[in-house]
Design a protein around this motif. Structure first.
Motif, PDB file in Angstrom:
ATOM      1  N   LYS A  25      -4.941  -0.919   1.745  1.00 41.00           N
ATOM      2  CA  LYS A  25      -4.740  -2.047   2.664  1.00 41.00           C
ATOM      3  C   LYS A  25      -5.648  -3.218   2.279  1.00 41.00           C
ATOM      4  O   LYS A  25      -5.221  -4.373   2.271  1.00 41.00           O
ATOM      5  N   HIS A  30      -3.061  -6.970   3.841  1.00 41.64           N
ATOM      6  CA  HIS A  30      -3.050  -6.427   5.205  1.00 41.64           C
ATOM      7  C   HIS A  30      -2.419  -7.405   6.203  1.00 41.64           C
ATOM      8  O   HIS A  30      -2.633  -7.308   7.406  1.00 41.64           O
ATOM      9  N   ARG A  37      -1.221  -3.031  11.726  1.00 43.57           N
ATOM     10  CA  ARG A  37      -2.610  -3.450  11.485  1.00 43.57           C
ATOM     11  C   ARG A  37      -3.555  -2.830  12.500  1.00 43.57           C
ATOM     12  O   ARG A  37      -4.649  -2.369  12.148  1.00 43.57           O
ATOM     13  N   THR A  40      -3.879   1.078  11.747  1.00 42.31           N
ATOM     14  CA  THR A  40      -4.653   1.398  10.542  1.00 42.31           C
ATOM     15  C   THR A  40      -6.108   0.939  10.644  1.00 42.31           C
ATOM     16  O   THR A  40      -6.969   1.451   9.924  1.00 42.31           O
ATOM     17  N   ILE A 319       1.218  -5.537   4.724  1.00 40.71           N
ATOM     18  CA  ILE A 319       0.567  -4.311   5.176  1.00 40.71           C
ATOM     19  C   ILE A 319       1.557  -3.144   5.197  1.00 40.71           C
ATOM     20  O   ILE A 319       1.180  -1.990   4.992  1.00 40.71           O
ATOM     21  N   SER A 322       1.450  -1.783   1.742  1.00 40.17           N
ATOM     22  CA  SER A 322       0.154  -1.138   1.482  1.00 40.17           C
ATOM     23  C   SER A 322       0.079   0.246   2.121  1.00 40.17           C
ATOM     24  O   SER A 322      -0.316   1.227   1.477  1.00 40.17           O
TER      25      SER A 322
END
Length: 358
Positions: A25, A30, A37, A40, A319, A322
């Protein structure tokens, strides 16, 4: 010979997977999906803290028998082995820091060397030293400039390879500075001195650690809300001081990181004991046994592969990409671990570390 505590390997696997999510990330990008978001963000600094606490437990297991039996020769051999591994981890971490500035392994090596100074101490003393390292850090921030060397927009650290810059980054304002992060290893060492086969102790430790984690996060959020008056700029400033983010590693983060690490480890021990024959638990157990290999692989292979095949620069991905890629890479690690350990006793880097340190 004591039976291996499967839950520790499971916790190690989850810690590495959490670090893969956090690091992908940070490197790939991100921006985008707000709920992703938020979810995580829970892993930020917590997965790495769990990884270090587990290292402390590992050191405890290497030395418990010698300390209990007052076997000085056996303890000396274990200390030499730990010192060699610490040096090797330091070298491995520095060897690819140009492509991965947020490496934890070179810090990890110093934590281990410092822990040798108190390896034979009483468990309560270990907690005292850990608390001292946590509480002295705010004092250091008053004396020293935390931002020195940093470009927080790109996370570049200027002057890293100078003598002063290297020591400052290593001990004070790097991604995982020796002060106070060594406290995580010491707390792991203390925890590993306990009877982790005692289910009653594990359940008590789980309850206490979850209570502390919830209390600290509640105090942090309420304090920021009340003191900021809703002003976004003030919220950002207060979050660095009384928040639970890992940079800078102030006491609320350290206590939060410690408590959730112990809670995760306790949950893994209890669940693994209950479902020891479950296929997924077995797969995670094998993954945890290759934790070092996968930590290095997620940088060299995981990040290197995207750099090789994509036209985008790091930081330009969403994100969603990621996290999705982190999950895919983690699943690949699990599959690799299952197949590798059918034919080998340990992971490639684990074997090399043991070979060079014995």
């Amino acid at each position: 010979m004591k039976k291996r505590i499967v839950g520790l390997d499971v916790a190690r696997a989850l810690a590495v997977i959490g670090m893969i999510i956090v690091n992908f990330k940070m490197v790939f990008g991100h921006e985008g999906n707000d709920w992703l978001r938020s979810i995580t963000a829970v892993f930020d600094g917590k997965a790495a803290a769990t990884f270090v606490v587990l290292a402390g437990i590992g050191i405890a297991f290497m030395t418990n028998s010698a300390i209990i039996n007052n076997d000085k020769e056996s303890l000396r051999k274990s200390q030499n082995k730990i010192a060699k591994r610490a040096f090797l981890l330091f070298v491995i971490g520095l060897s690819y820091i140009l492509i991965w500035p947020a490496d934890i392994l070179h810090f990890y090596g110093i934590y281990m060397l410092l822990t040798l100074l108190v390896i034979n101490s009483k468990p309560k003393y270990l907690l005292f030293v850990a608390l001292f390292l946590i509480l002295i850090y705010p004092i250091l921030m008053i004396i020293l400039n935390y931002d020195l060397g940093w470009d927080f927009t790109s996370y570049d650290y200027h002057g890293f390879w100078t003598f002063k810059g290297f020591l400052r980054n290593l001990f004070y304002n790097g991604f995982h500075p020796v002060i106070p992060w060594t406290a995580f290893l010491l707390i792991g060492l203390w925890f590993g001195r306990q009877n982790l086969n005692d289910t009653r102790f594990i359940k008590k430790a789980l309850g206490v650690s979850l209570f502390i984690f919830i209390l600290i996060n509640f105090i942090s959020k309420v304090s920021i809300s009340l003191l900021s008056g809703g002003d976004e700029h003030t919220i950002k400033e207060l979050s660095q001081i009384i928040g639970t983010s890992p940079m800078p590693p102030l006491p609320l983060y350290m206590f939060s990181g410690t408590s959730i690490a112990i809670a995760i480890i306790c949950i893994c021990i209890l669940v693994s004991k209950r479902f020891e024959n479950n296929s997924f638990i077995k797969a995670l157990t094998k993954t945890g046994q290759l934790a070092l290999t996968f930590y290095v692989a997620h940088v060299i292979i995981g990040m290197g592969l995207i750099d090789l095949v994509s036209n985008k620069s790091f930081g330009e991905f969403s994100i969603s990409f990621s996290v999705g890629y982190a999950i895919l890479f983690s699943l690949s690690c699990i599959v690799f671990a299952v197949f590798w350990l059918r034919y080998k006793k340990m992971g490639p880097l684990e074997w090399l570390l043991r070979k060079l340190s014995n």
